[in-house]
Design an enzyme around this catalytic site. Structure first.
Site, short mmCIF file in Angstrom:
data_model
loop_
_atom_site.label_atom_id
_atom_site.label_comp_id
_atom_site.label_asym_id
_atom_site.label_seq_id
_atom_site.Cartn_x
_atom_site.Cartn_y
_atom_site.Cartn_z
N HIS A 277 33.64 122.00 117.03
CA HIS A 277 34.60 122.07 115.93
C HIS A 277 35.60 123.21 116.12
CE1 HIS A 277 32.92 125.66 113.94
NE2 HIS A 277 31.70 125.14 114.05
N CYS A 295 26.72 125.90 116.48
CA CYS A 295 27.80 124.98 116.85
C CYS A 295 28.53 125.51 118.08
CB CYS A 295 28.79 124.84 115.69
SG CYS A 295 28.12 123.98 114.26
#
Length: 386
Positions: A277, A295
């Protein structure tokens, strides 16, 4: 040799009752050859295959609690044709099961498995019959295997994973002939399950938690090397070859010290919450140090490009991590080596699929697989801690 009329033999015998649904209808002819066979139940026709000119049998399970009529037309060596008819009824189920797939009719990445969920646990004695009841068609020939998983979210899951990634732009379909298939004593399916989908462009990401860079392969070639920042010590992004699951723009994320923060251009690859992301707050650290909560942080240009091109089933491999990946934390079928995949099937056989359908074959008779590479599949034991 003296000429004579054709002699037709039909199994099950005329008038049989409580016939097992797994029992094939078979027809043999002596002193002649088969001209036509039909096995019907009302408007339904059971598919069959001819062996030479003197034998025929059905190929899929029969439906439970159903009366079938078999009609055979044969021509004898005397040149005369004769028609023979037989009827029988299959056993009545004590219970039923349902099966479903999360796959739609859209476009998927080169790593996507066929995934079938069952409403009840499948007795190991009946797993081989379930595998044999599924026919896969692939516009480009592939080799794969079935794998049983009882740790998934459903009562039982069955996956078909290819030995190497699907060739990009392959058209895939499967027909699961579960109407009449058995998963436990007296427990039968009452409906078939079919789906078709397309494999899109090959898009493969390889993230090194040690170098803090992600290599992107697109359409079979290296597309770029991106700076990233993955999980900080204690929140390490775990090793393994995962598949993209879903995406959102934004996704509301929560963690230590933050709650429902909108995170843009997010592509998920684990159920526990790991994404590729956009992370404007860590651009300065990307390429140098791991600061995320698990992440893979990317800059605006790279995250927006990936978000625009990603579909479910695109492989993402994480390497160099001190943390091992967890089975079923996402689509983890590529954690398995080819040998592990074969051991996880009931038949322990490979599946060869092509434009006309699929067959089970002895894996030892297959050509040697191409050398392992990021473009073709995952390396064995890729989920282990680095």
């Amino acid at each position: 040799m003296a000429k004579s009329g054709a002699i037709v033999s039909i199994t099950p015998a005329n008038g049989s009752t409580k016939v097992k649904t797994s029992r094939a209808v078979s027809v043999t002819v002596t002193h002649g050859k088969i001209e036509n066979v039909s096995v019907t139940a009302g408007h339904l026709h059971a598919a069959g295959t001819l062996q030479g000119q003197t034998a025929w049998h059905t190929v899929w399970p029969l439906r439970a609690a159903t009366r079938y009529t078999v009609t055979v037309t044969a021509r004898g060596t005397d040149g005369k044709t004769a028609t023979t008819t037989s009827t029988f009824k299959t056993e009545r189920p004590a219970g039923t099961f349902t099966a479903s797939t999360i796959l739609g009719s859209g476009t998927y990445g080169v790593g996507i498995p066929i995934m079938i969920d069952f409403s009840q646990t499948v007795d190991p004695r009946f797993r081989a019959g379930i595998e044999k009841a599924i026919n896969i068609k692939s516009s480009k020939p592939v080799v794969g295997a079935w794998y049983w998983d009882n740790q998934c979210g459903a009562a039982e899951c069955l996956y078909f994973r290819t030995r190497n990634y699907w060739p990009q732009h392959t058209k895939v379909s499967f027909d699961a002939h579960f109407n009449g298939a058995q998963i436990a004593p007296g427990v039968f399916g009452t409906a078939n399950l079919s789906q078709s989908f397309t494999i899109g462009n090959s898009l493969i990401g390889v993230t090194s938690t040690r170098t803090h860079h992600t290599t992107i392969y697109y359409k079979g070639k290296r597309f770029g090397i991106w700076r990233d920042s993955s999980g900080m010590p204690g929140d390490d992004t775990a090793n393994g070859t995962y598949l993209t699951i879903e995406k959102g723009n934004p996704v509301l994320m929560s963690g230590p010290g933050y709650k429902n923060v909108p995170v843009f251009y997010s592509v998920r690859f684990t159920w526990s919450g790991n994404y590729y992301h956009y992370a404007p707050w860590s651009v300065g650290e990307q390429g140098f140090v791991n600061v995320s909560h698990g992440c893979v942080n990317l800059n605006y240009q790279d995250s927006t490009w990936y978000y625009a091109h990603a579909v479910p089933g695109d492989p993402i491999t994480v390497t160099g991590s001190p943390a091992a990946g967890r089975w079923d934390d996402g689509y983890t079928e590529w954690f398995l080596s080819w040998k592990q995949l074969l051991r996880g099937s009931a038949t322990h056989e490979a599946v060869q699929a092509g434009p006309t359908g699929s067959t089970l074959v002895n894996a030892g008779t297959l050509p040697t697989a191409a050398p392992s590479s990021r473009l073709h599949g995952s390396k064995p034991h890729n989920y282990r801690a680095g």
